[in-house]
Design an enzyme around this catalytic site. Sequence first.
Site, PDB file in Angstrom:
ATOM      1  N   ILE A 130       1.499  -9.557  -3.917  1.00 43.48           N
ATOM      2  CA  ILE A 130       2.167 -10.641  -3.195  1.00 43.48           C
ATOM      3  C   ILE A 130       1.860 -10.567  -1.711  1.00 43.48           C
ATOM      4  CG2 ILE A 130       4.420 -11.569  -2.531  1.00 43.48           C
ATOM      5  CD1 ILE A 130       5.403 -11.094  -5.300  1.00 43.48           C
ATOM      6  N   ASP A 131       1.892  -9.373  -1.141  1.00 40.97           N
ATOM      7  CA  ASP A 131       1.540  -9.231   0.275  1.00 40.97           C
ATOM      8  C   ASP A 131       0.111  -9.681   0.533  1.00 40.97           C
ATOM      9  OD1 ASP A 131       3.903  -8.299   1.377  1.00 40.97           O
ATOM     10  OD2 ASP A 131       3.465  -6.211   0.930  1.00 40.97           O
ATOM     11  N   PHE A 132      -0.820  -9.196  -0.275  1.00 40.10           N
ATOM     12  CA  PHE A 132      -2.214  -9.570  -0.076  1.00 40.10           C
ATOM     13  C   PHE A 132      -2.409 -11.075  -0.270  1.00 40.10           C
ATOM     14  CE2 PHE A 132      -3.138  -5.028  -1.411  1.00 40.10           C
ATOM     15  CZ  PHE A 132      -3.426  -4.611  -0.134  1.00 40.10           C
ATOM     16  N   GLY A 183      -1.069 -13.031   2.677  1.00 42.93           N
ATOM     17  CA  GLY A 183      -1.968 -12.933   3.819  1.00 42.93           C
ATOM     18  C   GLY A 183      -3.155 -13.868   3.702  1.00 42.93           C
ATOM     19  N   ASP A 190       7.335  -6.991  -0.941  1.00 40.43           N
ATOM     20  CA  ASP A 190       6.512  -7.271  -2.121  1.00 40.43           C
ATOM     21  C   ASP A 190       7.203  -6.928  -3.435  1.00 40.43           C
ATOM     22  OD1 ASP A 190       4.500  -6.324  -4.253  1.00 40.43           O
ATOM     23  OD2 ASP A 190       3.193  -7.435  -2.899  1.00 40.43           O
TER      24      ASP A 190
END
Length: 392
Positions: free
Chosen positions: A169-171, A174, A141
């Site tokens: 960015i990760d969230f 996902g 991220d």
Amino acid sequence: MEFAPLDEIRVVDLTSSLAGPTCTQILGALGADVVKIEHPQRGDEARAWGPRFFDGGSVLFFAANASKRSLALDIKSEQGQEVLRRLVDRSDVFIESMRPGTAERIGLGSEALRASNERLVYCSIGAFGRRGPLADRPGYDPLMQAFTGIVSITGEADRPGVRVGTSVIDFGTGVWAALGIVAALHERTQAGRGRDVDVSLFETGLSLVGYQLTDALETGNVPQRYGTAFPLIAPYEVFATLDGELMIAAANDRLFTQLCERIGLPELVDDVRFRTNPDRLANREALLPPIRERLAQQPSAHWLTVLEGIPAAPVQNVVQAAEHEQTRASGILQELAGMETLALPLQIDAERVAHDRPPPLLGAHSAEVLAELGYSPDEIDALADAGVTHLA
């Protein structure tokens, strides 16, 4: 009534860290049977990401792995590969976050898996995606926040850029992965065949700077840092009060007029420099000082009362946000394994979509899943003795 539209869907989760687990946690909360594949000794690397640790893992692991079953499996061993193939053949979705080419090299690419299960929806989560000169590079991220320009536009103008304080960015990746998977499953009901779903941290990062990037492509101008301000609207930023800070968003001419009248600065409304939003943007340096000076004279509670109906909010820390009565009233907090965490930010027919079980201990469901795949108790024990699996 329980909302579980994916209750007949089985997901094989071969991801770690945060983006992939976020995706599969969403699918699990929507009713899918998510089988999380973990290394028999180490488990998901996020189990060790502290500093806060709970039974079976870290707070980061706890926050992204509810509604799943854990199957500890050495997928590099021949026996582990056999178990995984048997599981995939009985599943609807396979999701992985390995470096490009790794899944294909160890026999877990989409073509290989779909050869025996043509209805399989196959999702890959990558760093830079499958194409381009950086396709084989790893990424996390904060690296993508730097690479896609997010760091460069975050922070104060006279200081270096900073990382956004949460893993946006990760969230985001996902959520995009979950959306793509659900869309592919919907299409499968008519087509009868699965699809390949590809998402990447890089592309999510670009999507988060959409309007800045669009402007840069057209003008070549480099977006700047504006602190809490919004570069396209003024006044639209945090202002200090006598005892705290308020975010105020006067997003149109009507709201600007109301703001000025209520804080006792009606002369700003008639000033030709501030009549429209383009005017206010062009003269931001003249507009903001009198507003700042006036707001600093009274406490936040006073201004929140005066500004009722105008978009304004106190700047809270996370503890204050967690303890606010609005958070409690929303029903988004859910107790799992004796501690509170977040359910999905989603309601259906006024009912919260919640997790149905806490994050699992490493290998907590190994025996259960292996038995479902037809392995006898003796065979399961043999796999554990060989280090192919771990029985919690």
